[in-house]
Design a protein around this motif. Structure first.
Motif, PDB file in Angstrom:
ATOM      1  N   LEU A 148      80.380  35.710  70.827  1.00 27.99           N
ATOM      2  CA  LEU A 148      80.737  36.194  69.502  1.00 27.99           C
ATOM      3  C   LEU A 148      79.447  36.442  68.722  1.00 27.99           C
ATOM      4  CD1 LEU A 148      83.531  33.673  68.382  1.00 27.99           C
ATOM      5  CD2 LEU A 148      83.862  35.911  69.427  1.00 27.99           C
ATOM      6  N   THR A 149      79.424  37.508  67.942  1.00 32.08           N
ATOM      7  CA  THR A 149      78.331  37.760  66.998  1.00 32.08           C
ATOM      8  C   THR A 149      78.941  37.777  65.610  1.00 32.08           C
ATOM      9  OG1 THR A 149      77.072  39.065  68.596  1.00 32.08           O
ATOM     10  CG2 THR A 149      76.517  39.352  66.264  1.00 32.08           C
ATOM     11  N   THR A 150      78.409  36.944  64.712  1.00 31.33           N
ATOM     12  CA  THR A 150      79.011  36.838  63.388  1.00 31.33           C
ATOM     13  C   THR A 150      77.944  36.614  62.337  1.00 31.33           C
ATOM     14  OG1 THR A 150      80.791  35.778  62.153  1.00 31.33           O
ATOM     15  CG2 THR A 150      79.418  34.347  63.517  1.00 31.33           C
ATOM     16  N   ASP A 151      78.382  36.484  61.075  1.00 28.63           N
ATOM     17  CA  ASP A 151      77.429  36.313  59.975  1.00 28.63           C
ATOM     18  C   ASP A 151      77.310  34.837  59.603  1.00 28.63           C
ATOM     19  OD1 ASP A 151      79.652  35.658  58.360  1.00 28.63           O
ATOM     20  OD2 ASP A 151      79.926  37.750  57.781  1.00 28.63           O
ATOM     21  N   ASN A 152      76.662  34.589  58.469  1.00 26.67           N
ATOM     22  CA  ASN A 152      76.383  33.219  58.058  1.00 26.67           C
ATOM     23  C   ASN A 152      77.388  32.683  57.045  1.00 26.67           C
ATOM     24  OD1 ASN A 152      73.601  32.532  59.298  1.00 26.67           O
ATOM     25  ND2 ASN A 152      73.367  34.609  58.519  1.00 26.67           N
ATOM     26  N   GLY A 153      78.596  33.236  57.057  1.00 24.67           N
ATOM     27  CA  GLY A 153      79.635  32.703  56.183  1.00 24.67           C
ATOM     28  C   GLY A 153      79.928  31.259  56.529  1.00 24.67           C
ATOM     29  N   PRO A 154      80.209  30.411  55.521  1.00 19.03           N
ATOM     30  CA  PRO A 154      80.428  28.982  55.787  1.00 19.03           C
ATOM     31  C   PRO A 154      81.566  28.704  56.754  1.00 19.03           C
ATOM     32  CG  PRO A 154      81.103  29.580  53.541  1.00 19.03           C
ATOM     33  CD  PRO A 154      80.347  30.748  54.097  1.00 19.03           C
ATOM     34  N   GLU A 155      82.533  29.657  56.821  1.00 14.37           N
ATOM     35  CA  GLU A 155      83.665  29.469  57.726  1.00 14.37           C
ATOM     36  C   GLU A 155      83.267  29.583  59.198  1.00 14.37           C
ATOM     37  OE1 GLU A 155      83.588  33.782  56.323  1.00 14.37           O
ATOM     38  OE2 GLU A 155      83.301  31.779  55.455  1.00 14.37           O
ATOM     39  N   PHE A 156      82.048  30.095  59.473  1.00 12.59           N
ATOM     40  CA  PHE A 156      81.596  30.281  60.851  1.00 12.59           C
ATOM     41  C   PHE A 156      80.449  29.338  61.229  1.00 12.59           C
ATOM     42  CE2 PHE A 156      82.824  34.849  59.721  1.00 12.59           C
ATOM     43  CZ  PHE A 156      84.117  34.687  60.198  1.00 12.59           C
ATOM     44  N   LEU A 157      79.993  28.531  60.305  1.00  9.16           N
ATOM     45  CA  LEU A 157      78.749  27.792  60.521  1.00  9.16           C
ATOM     46  C   LEU A 157      78.923  26.447  61.228  1.00  9.16           C
ATOM     47  CD1 LEU A 157      76.677  28.484  57.269  1.00  9.16           C
ATOM     48  CD2 LEU A 157      76.490  29.548  59.527  1.00  9.16           C
ATOM     49  N   GLU A 158      80.141  25.989  61.415  1.00  6.54           N
ATOM     50  CA  GLU A 158      80.329  24.740  62.159  1.00  6.54           C
ATOM     51  C   GLU A 158      80.232  25.057  63.651  1.00  6.54           C
ATOM     52  OE1 GLU A 158      83.860  22.742  60.871  1.00  6.54           O
ATOM     53  OE2 GLU A 158      83.143  22.515  58.807  1.00  6.54           O
ATOM     54  N   HIS A 159      79.036  25.407  64.066  1.00  9.97           N
ATOM     55  CA  HIS A 159      78.786  25.986  65.384  1.00  9.97           C
ATOM     56  C   HIS A 159      79.246  25.084  66.522  1.00  9.97           C
ATOM     57  CE1 HIS A 159      76.055  26.463  68.916  1.00  9.97           C
ATOM     58  NE2 HIS A 159      76.428  27.713  68.789  1.00  9.97           N
ATOM     59  N   ASP A 160      78.860  23.828  66.488  1.00  8.67           N
ATOM     60  CA  ASP A 160      79.169  22.929  67.602  1.00  8.67           C
ATOM     61  C   ASP A 160      80.672  22.762  67.791  1.00  8.67           C
ATOM     62  OD1 ASP A 160      76.498  22.647  68.000  1.00  8.67           O
ATOM     63  OD2 ASP A 160      76.324  20.687  67.029  1.00  8.67           O
ATOM     64  N   LEU A 161      81.416  22.777  66.682  1.00 13.61           N
ATOM     65  CA  LEU A 161      82.869  22.661  66.778  1.00 13.61           C
ATOM     66  C   LEU A 161      83.502  23.985  67.203  1.00 13.61           C
ATOM     67  CD1 LEU A 161      83.612  20.528  63.594  1.00 13.61           C
ATOM     68  CD2 LEU A 161      83.545  19.747  65.973  1.00 13.61           C
ATOM     69  N   LEU A 162      82.931  25.100  66.742  1.00 16.05           N
ATOM     70  CA  LEU A 162      83.481  26.423  67.070  1.00 16.05           C
ATOM     71  C   LEU A 162      83.399  26.712  68.569  1.00 16.05           C
ATOM     72  CD1 LEU A 162      84.637  29.135  66.132  1.00 16.05           C
ATOM     73  CD2 LEU A 162      82.289  29.892  65.678  1.00 16.05           C
ATOM     74  N   ARG A 164      83.236  26.955  75.242  1.00 27.83           N
ATOM     75  CA  ARG A 164      84.131  28.050  75.611  1.00 27.83           C
ATOM     76  C   ARG A 164      83.464  29.412  75.523  1.00 27.83           C
ATOM     77  NH1 ARG A 164      88.573  26.651  71.088  1.00 27.83           N
ATOM     78  NH2 ARG A 164      87.307  26.677  69.211  1.00 27.83           N
ATOM     79  N   PHE A 165      82.434  29.577  74.690  1.00 29.55           N
ATOM     80  CA  PHE A 165      81.694  30.835  74.583  1.00 29.55           C
ATOM     81  C   PHE A 165      80.396  30.568  73.830  1.00 29.55           C
ATOM     82  CE2 PHE A 165      85.313  31.429  71.400  1.00 29.55           C
ATOM     83  CZ  PHE A 165      84.666  30.777  70.373  1.00 29.55           C
ATOM     84  N   THR A 166      79.560  31.593  73.723  1.00 30.08           N
ATOM     85  CA  THR A 166      78.307  31.504  72.980  1.00 30.08           C
ATOM     86  C   THR A 166      78.455  32.284  71.681  1.00 30.08           C
ATOM     87  OG1 THR A 166      77.062  31.400  75.045  1.00 30.08           O
ATOM     88  CG2 THR A 166      75.821  31.957  73.055  1.00 30.08           C
ATOM     89  N   VAL A 167      77.887  31.764  70.609  1.00 28.75           N
ATOM     90  CA  VAL A 167      77.935  32.434  69.305  1.00 28.75           C
ATOM     91  C   VAL A 167      76.519  32.781  68.870  1.00 28.75           C
ATOM     92  CG1 VAL A 167      78.637  32.265  66.890  1.00 28.75           C
ATOM     93  CG2 VAL A 167      80.030  31.185  68.662  1.00 28.75           C
ATOM     94  N   PHE A 168      76.318  34.019  68.403  1.00 30.30           N
ATOM     95  CA  PHE A 168      75.038  34.457  67.850  1.00 30.30           C
ATOM     96  C   PHE A 168      75.238  34.821  66.376  1.00 30.30           C
ATOM     97  CE2 PHE A 168      74.804  35.488  72.392  1.00 30.30           C
ATOM     98  CZ  PHE A 168      73.632  34.815  72.740  1.00 30.30           C
ATOM     99  N   TYR A 169      74.255  34.446  65.547  1.00 30.99           N
ATOM    100  CA  TYR A 169      74.368  34.659  64.106  1.00 30.99           C
ATOM    101  C   TYR A 169      73.413  35.753  63.636  1.00 30.99           C
ATOM    102  CZ  TYR A 169      77.177  30.424  63.995  1.00 30.99           C
ATOM    103  OH  TYR A 169      78.165  29.502  64.201  1.00 30.99           O
ATOM    104  N   CYS A 170      73.952  36.677  62.830  1.00 31.46           N
ATOM    105  CA  CYS A 170      73.136  37.749  62.259  1.00 31.46           C
ATOM    106  C   CYS A 170      72.178  37.195  61.215  1.00 31.46           C
ATOM    107  CB  CYS A 170      74.034  38.807  61.600  1.00 31.46           C
ATOM    108  SG  CYS A 170      75.203  39.595  62.716  1.00 31.46           S
ATOM    109  N   HIS A 171      71.180  38.015  60.859  1.00 29.89           N
ATOM    110  CA  HIS A 171      70.334  37.678  59.730  1.00 29.89           C
ATOM    111  C   HIS A 171      71.162  37.735  58.448  1.00 29.89           C
ATOM    112  CE1 HIS A 171      67.346  39.012  62.738  1.00 29.89           C
ATOM    113  NE2 HIS A 171      66.558  38.129  62.154  1.00 29.89           N
ATOM    114  N   SER A 172      70.729  37.009  57.447  1.00 32.73           N
ATOM    115  CA  SER A 172      71.419  37.038  56.160  1.00 32.73           C
ATOM    116  C   SER A 172      71.354  38.434  55.564  1.00 32.73           C
ATOM    117  CB  SER A 172      70.765  36.038  55.200  1.00 32.73           C
ATOM    118  OG  SER A 172      70.807  34.736  55.732  1.00 32.73           O
TER     119      SER A 172
END
Length: 333
Positions: free
Chosen positions: A244-258, A267-275
């Motif tokens: 998944l590629t997503t932004d830095n919204g607080p709803e996406f930042l609990e990375h370890d749980l996501l 289950r997958f890898t998440v990459f975060y965009c620049h602000s």
């Protein structure tokens, strides 16, 4: 030609468009084309249109639009425009763009598939819409384009939480869109004073497949619940959802749980965009604007049924895309 002459030919409009593109001064253009400066200014106004860049718009002159406006002004004195001769063709396009929310390019492609022999190019159709040749359709009905300029790479903000996986570390094959299973993720929100219900949107990068989920709120737990259910109910989940590629919204930042699998492990890898760099997940941004064709800003999603949301999801997955050779995401999957 004398400067008293005020009507331009098609060839002269082409020359004007080229000279304006190269920033030739108006006085010089007037001399070279044999018109007064006021005639040049009038013609620029006639052919002026808002040109959409990748992330902003700018005013330009179109010889094609200038010619279309002149043709329209002569409708009562001579024969009509090409599209005006085929009322069924015009009605078909209008219906596709109004009722089915198609873009002009997609409407023309569907008309070709339908067997219409009348053809116009996309830019001409945009011009005809803008100058009011249709009965009900106006430029206000067309998809809104983004107008914000991107920040330059040198001024790009860093990821809010530097310990999270950054998009700069995302493998090259994901950028190349050569493999299925790499998604972009975001939210479409309702009014601030509304119920708090939102849409979670997922866009697959290679096929442009779209998934839309209604959530009761923007909490990270609500986002995780979607993937927990998908993981339990999708037999080939790990092949379908690789990153998944997503932004830095607080709803996406609990990375370890996501990323935590309901079965154990990741289950997958998440990459975060620049602000403030929404264009780094641009496909999803485009899709969110498509969703807004059906759910304008201010829509309270608590009042929108799951059936309607899934209908929009189906519409997007069966919407022909030029970038896919006019296949739909469903056909490209």
């Amino acid at each position: 030609m004398t400067k008293g002459q005020k009507i331009m030919s098609w060839e002269q409009r082409i020359r004007l468009e080229e000279k304006l593109r190269y920033k030739v001064p108006i006085a010089q253009i007037a001399r070279e084309l044999g018109f007064s400066r006021q005639t040049i200014y009038n013609e620029i106004k006639r052919g002026r249109y808002l040109h959409t860049m990748d992330y902003w718009d700018e005013w330009r002159y179109s010889a094609e639009k200038g010619q279309a406006v002149q043709d329209r002004n002569r409708l009562n004195k001579g024969r009509g425009l090409k599209i005006g001769k085929d009322r069924a063709f015009a009605a078909f396009l209008e219906d596709k763009m109004l009722r089915e929310k198609c873009s002009p390019a997609v409407a023309l492609e569907l008309a070709k598939r339908k067997g219409f022999t009348t053809t116009v190019c996309v830019s001409t159709l945009y011009n005809y819409i803008e100058i009011g040749l249709f009965v009900r359709l106006t430029s206000a009905n067309l998809l809104e384009k983004p107008k914000r300029k991107p920040k330059s790479e040198g001024k790009q903000s860093r990821v809010v939480h530097s310990e999270l996986p950054s998009i700069v570390d995302r493998p090259a094959n994901i950028l190349e869109r050569s493999e299925y299973g790499h998604w972009e993720m975001d939210m479409v929100v309702g009014p601030q004073e509304g119920s708090g219900a939102v849409l979670l949107t997922l866009t697959e990068r290679r096929t442009r497949q779209e998934l839309i989920f209604k959530l009761p709120d923007k909490r990270a737990a609500s986002v995780r619940a979607v993937f927990d259910k998908l993981e339990r109910t999708t037999p080939d989940f790990y092949q379908r959802f690789k990153t998944l590629t997503t932004d830095n919204g607080p709803e996406f930042l609990e990375h370890d749980l996501l990323i935590k699998s309901v079965l154990g492990g990741e289950r997958f890898t998440v990459f975060y965009c620049h602000s403030y760099a929404a264009w780094e997940k641009g496909t999803n941004e485009v899709h969110n604007r498509m969703i807004r064709r059906w759910f304008p800003k201010g829509t309270d999603f608590a009042k929108i049924s799951q059936r309607k949301i899934k209908a929009v999801e189906r519409w997007m997955n069966h919407y022909p895309r030029k970038i896919l050779g006019w296949k739909t995401p469903a056909e490209a999957a």
